[in-house]
Design a protein around this motif. Sequence first.
Motif, PDB file in Angstrom:
ATOM      1  N   ARG A   1      65.354  49.649  69.299  1.00  0.00           N
ATOM      2  CA  ARG A   1      64.255  48.720  69.584  1.00  0.00           C
ATOM      3  C   ARG A   1      64.805  47.316  69.835  1.00  0.00           C
ATOM      4  O   ARG A   1      64.431  46.665  70.805  1.00  0.00           O
ATOM      5  CB  ARG A   1      63.255  48.677  68.425  1.00  0.00           C
TER       6      ARG A   1
ATOM      7  N   VAL B   1      61.922  52.419  76.925  1.00  0.00           N
ATOM      8  CA  VAL B   1      60.837  52.077  76.003  1.00  0.00           C
ATOM      9  C   VAL B   1      59.892  53.258  75.840  1.00  0.00           C
ATOM     10  O   VAL B   1      59.464  53.571  74.725  1.00  0.00           O
ATOM     11  CB  VAL B   1      60.076  50.814  76.473  1.00  0.00           C
TER      12      VAL B   1
ATOM     13  N   VAL C   1      57.851  49.789  66.238  1.00  0.00           N
ATOM     14  CA  VAL C   1      58.555  51.046  66.004  1.00  0.00           C
ATOM     15  C   VAL C   1      58.585  51.225  64.496  1.00  0.00           C
ATOM     16  O   VAL C   1      59.098  50.361  63.782  1.00  0.00           O
ATOM     17  CB  VAL C   1      59.978  51.023  66.588  1.00  0.00           C
TER      18      VAL C   1
ATOM     19  N   ARG D   1      59.186  54.960  72.253  1.00  0.00           N
ATOM     20  CA  ARG D   1      57.827  54.998  71.700  1.00  0.00           C
ATOM     21  C   ARG D   1      57.359  56.435  71.485  1.00  0.00           C
ATOM     22  O   ARG D   1      56.696  56.726  70.497  1.00  0.00           O
ATOM     23  CB  ARG D   1      56.852  54.247  72.619  1.00  0.00           C
TER      24      ARG D   1
ATOM     25  N   THR E   1      65.494  51.261  64.741  1.00  0.00           N
ATOM     26  CA  THR E   1      65.470  49.794  64.769  1.00  0.00           C
ATOM     27  C   THR E   1      66.507  49.224  65.730  1.00  0.00           C
ATOM     28  O   THR E   1      66.212  48.305  66.506  1.00  0.00           O
ATOM     29  CB  THR E   1      65.681  49.222  63.351  1.00  0.00           C
TER      30      THR E   1
ATOM     31  N   ASP F   1      58.996  57.811  68.404  1.00  0.00           N
ATOM     32  CA  ASP F   1      58.390  57.205  67.219  1.00  0.00           C
ATOM     33  C   ASP F   1      56.953  57.689  67.009  1.00  0.00           C
ATOM     34  O   ASP F   1      56.592  58.120  65.917  1.00  0.00           O
ATOM     35  CB  ASP F   1      58.431  55.684  67.341  1.00  0.00           C
TER      36      ASP F   1
ATOM     37  N   GLU G   1      64.565  45.086  73.257  1.00  0.00           N
ATOM     38  CA  GLU G   1      64.012  43.729  73.286  1.00  0.00           C
ATOM     39  C   GLU G   1      64.994  42.771  73.962  1.00  0.00           C
ATOM     40  O   GLU G   1      64.596  41.884  74.717  1.00  0.00           O
ATOM     41  CB  GLU G   1      63.657  43.268  71.872  1.00  0.00           C
TER      42      GLU G   1
END
Length: 151
Positions: A12, A134, A3, A138, A9, A141, A16
């Motif tokens: 993301r 996700v 990303v 994505r 951040t 981004d 994760e």
Amino acid sequence: MDVTDERLTAQRELLEECARAIENGMFSSGQALAANVWDTLMRGMAFANPEWLTGGRWSYRQIKRSVPSVEAEEDAAIGEFRRAAIFLPLAKTLEEFFHPQAVPSIFNRHATAHAAGTVQYTASNALTALMLAVSVLREIDDQAYVVHIHA
């Protein structure tokens, strides 16, 4: 997961964490967190696009009507396919349900938030929530969507 937008951040990192939870069999934890990250991202898109909100009012109905549209054409560009994969599931995901309706068994934001239990919280719904979050992260981004994350 790559990303590039530093404003994303935290989302993301949370996704994760969701993936690690799901990998370790903690599906409910992964689903709940993924659903909340997804919700944060969708709200961020709405806050950045005031035209999505009629009269400045926030509602999930408004979001369902306002996300980038997808034209169903035989020669649709890859960009249309991407938008379809990311935004077409929103209608089902954002459906509301109220007692005495049965809790939906497929992933649903409202049920994940307000009907915690074995019907909504499943391994497949956890994976669906993670994949949706996700994909939206994505897409924001990759396509440089304007987004205002309030977190």
